[in-house]
Scaffold this motif. Structure first.
Motif, PDB file in Angstrom:
ATOM      1  N   ARG A  15     -30.372  -5.570 -20.217  1.00 31.37           N
ATOM      2  CA  ARG A  15     -30.118  -6.904 -20.759  1.00 31.37           C
ATOM      3  C   ARG A  15     -28.647  -7.159 -21.000  1.00 31.37           C
ATOM      4  O   ARG A  15     -28.201  -8.283 -20.953  1.00 31.37           O
ATOM      5  CB  ARG A  15     -30.876  -7.082 -22.069  1.00 31.37           C
ATOM      6  CG  ARG A  15     -32.359  -6.911 -21.949  1.00 31.37           C
ATOM      7  CD  ARG A  15     -33.069  -7.104 -23.269  1.00 31.37           C
ATOM      8  NE  ARG A  15     -32.398  -6.404 -24.361  1.00 31.37           N
ATOM      9  CZ  ARG A  15     -33.032  -5.812 -25.355  1.00 31.37           C
ATOM     10  NH1 ARG A  15     -34.331  -5.820 -25.414  1.00 31.37           N
ATOM     11  NH2 ARG A  15     -32.363  -5.222 -26.317  1.00 31.37           N
ATOM     12  N   GLY A  16     -27.869  -6.134 -21.321  1.00 28.51           N
ATOM     13  CA  GLY A  16     -26.464  -6.316 -21.675  1.00 28.51           C
ATOM     14  C   GLY A  16     -25.570  -5.466 -20.804  1.00 28.51           C
ATOM     15  O   GLY A  16     -25.966  -4.976 -19.758  1.00 28.51           O
ATOM     16  N   GLU A  25     -24.480  -7.207 -25.928  1.00 24.86           N
ATOM     17  CA  GLU A  25     -25.507  -8.131 -25.448  1.00 24.86           C
ATOM     18  C   GLU A  25     -25.335  -9.462 -26.164  1.00 24.86           C
ATOM     19  O   GLU A  25     -25.600  -9.574 -27.366  1.00 24.86           O
ATOM     20  CB  GLU A  25     -26.892  -7.562 -25.727  1.00 24.86           C
ATOM     21  CG  GLU A  25     -28.017  -8.443 -25.239  1.00 24.86           C
ATOM     22  CD  GLU A  25     -29.373  -7.869 -25.581  1.00 24.86           C
ATOM     23  OE1 GLU A  25     -30.282  -8.672 -25.837  1.00 24.86           O
ATOM     24  OE2 GLU A  25     -29.522  -6.633 -25.605  1.00 24.86           O
ATOM     25  N   THR A  46     -37.064  -2.246 -18.628  1.00 26.42           N
ATOM     26  CA  THR A  46     -37.404  -3.533 -19.211  1.00 26.42           C
ATOM     27  C   THR A  46     -37.765  -3.311 -20.670  1.00 26.42           C
ATOM     28  O   THR A  46     -38.507  -2.390 -20.988  1.00 26.42           O
ATOM     29  CB  THR A  46     -38.603  -4.166 -18.474  1.00 26.42           C
ATOM     30  OG1 THR A  46     -38.232  -4.341 -17.113  1.00 26.42           O
ATOM     31  CG2 THR A  46     -38.990  -5.497 -19.084  1.00 26.42           C
ATOM     32  N   ALA A  49     -32.367  -1.691 -24.470  1.00 22.83           N
ATOM     33  CA  ALA A  49     -30.957  -1.935 -24.209  1.00 22.83           C
ATOM     34  C   ALA A  49     -30.399  -0.902 -23.227  1.00 22.83           C
ATOM     35  O   ALA A  49     -29.753  -1.254 -22.253  1.00 22.83           O
ATOM     36  CB  ALA A  49     -30.173  -1.904 -25.528  1.00 22.83           C
ATOM     37  N   ASN A  64     -32.853   0.850 -28.135  1.00 28.22           N
ATOM     38  CA  ASN A  64     -33.134  -0.572 -28.193  1.00 28.22           C
ATOM     39  C   ASN A  64     -32.468  -1.163 -29.419  1.00 28.22           C
ATOM     40  O   ASN A  64     -32.346  -0.507 -30.450  1.00 28.22           O
ATOM     41  CB  ASN A  64     -34.643  -0.848 -28.232  1.00 28.22           C
ATOM     42  CG  ASN A  64     -34.930  -2.299 -27.939  1.00 28.22           C
ATOM     43  OD1 ASN A  64     -34.206  -2.959 -27.211  1.00 28.22           O
ATOM     44  ND2 ASN A  64     -35.989  -2.812 -28.514  1.00 28.22           N
ATOM     45  N   ARG A  66     -32.437  -5.038 -31.494  1.00 26.39           N
ATOM     46  CA  ARG A  66     -32.937  -6.406 -31.548  1.00 26.39           C
ATOM     47  C   ARG A  66     -32.577  -6.998 -32.897  1.00 26.39           C
ATOM     48  O   ARG A  66     -32.627  -6.311 -33.915  1.00 26.39           O
ATOM     49  CB  ARG A  66     -34.430  -6.477 -31.273  1.00 26.39           C
ATOM     50  CG  ARG A  66     -35.275  -5.659 -32.189  1.00 26.39           C
ATOM     51  CD  ARG A  66     -36.692  -5.418 -31.619  1.00 26.39           C
ATOM     52  NE  ARG A  66     -37.429  -4.531 -32.486  1.00 26.39           N
ATOM     53  CZ  ARG A  66     -37.285  -3.209 -32.540  1.00 26.39           C
ATOM     54  NH1 ARG A  66     -36.419  -2.609 -31.760  1.00 26.39           N
ATOM     55  NH2 ARG A  66     -37.987  -2.476 -33.376  1.00 26.39           N
TER      56      ARG A  66
END
Length: 169
Positions: A15-16, A25, A46, A49, A64, A66
């Motif tokens: 994602r980042g 990100e 998926t 991070a 990860n 969030r």
């Protein structure tokens, strides 16, 4: 997000961005990690991070981050349990609160099975500035201990960077 869901879906890029020590990100997530051993190969995943494969120790590393207001009051134990959702025959070896980037993290070592396959896990879960950070080292019990020293150095190098946290919205 469960560990099984994140590690089971490779191939879609991260994602980042990651430069080898700093992950960014968007405007909400920016952090630094400790040294990435040369034996770890970065893999796409998926739902996470960062992810690496430690082939020599038959292990996978998942990171990860969030930033969600909804997780603000969720206890670290509950967040850890979410990571191992879908596993069976869980046995916690150790579960302690440790200092972590000027906050606390729940450090859990355990064994569990996914689809009948035994796995050993080393998990850190922390919250800071409205964000939750998960670090998971999972692999075969037979070679697990050999990789945990490098994993701990990687995790202990974690620092949030300016701008990390829930973006007002």
């Amino acid at each position: 997000m469960s560990l099984a869901a994140a590690t089971g879906c490779s191939g879609a890029g991260a994602r980042g961005s990651f430069d080898g020590s700093i992950y960014r990100e968007g405007n909400a997530i920016a952090f630094q990690v400790g040294p990435v051993p040369s034996s770890w190969r970065r893999v796409a995943v998926t739902g996470g991070a960062l992810a690496f494969r430690d082939e020599g120790n038959h292990a996978t590393i998942l990171v990860n981050a969030r930033c969600l207001r909804a997780e603000g009051d969720t206890p670290l134990v509950a967040l850890t349990n979410q990571l191992v959702a879908g596993s069976t025959e869980r046995t916690i070896t150790s579960q302690v609160i440790v200092p972590f980037d000027e906050r606390e993290a729940l450090h859990t070592t355990m064994s569990a099975k996914w689809d009948g396959v035994p796995m050993a896990l080393d998990i850190y879960v922390a919250k800071k500035n409205g964000c939750t950070y998960d670090f998971v080292y999972s692999g075969s019990a037979s070679s697990f201990d050999a990789g945990t020293v490098a994993f701990e150095k990687f995790v202990r190098g974690f620092r949030t960077l300016a701008g990390s946290g829930v973006v007002p919205g």
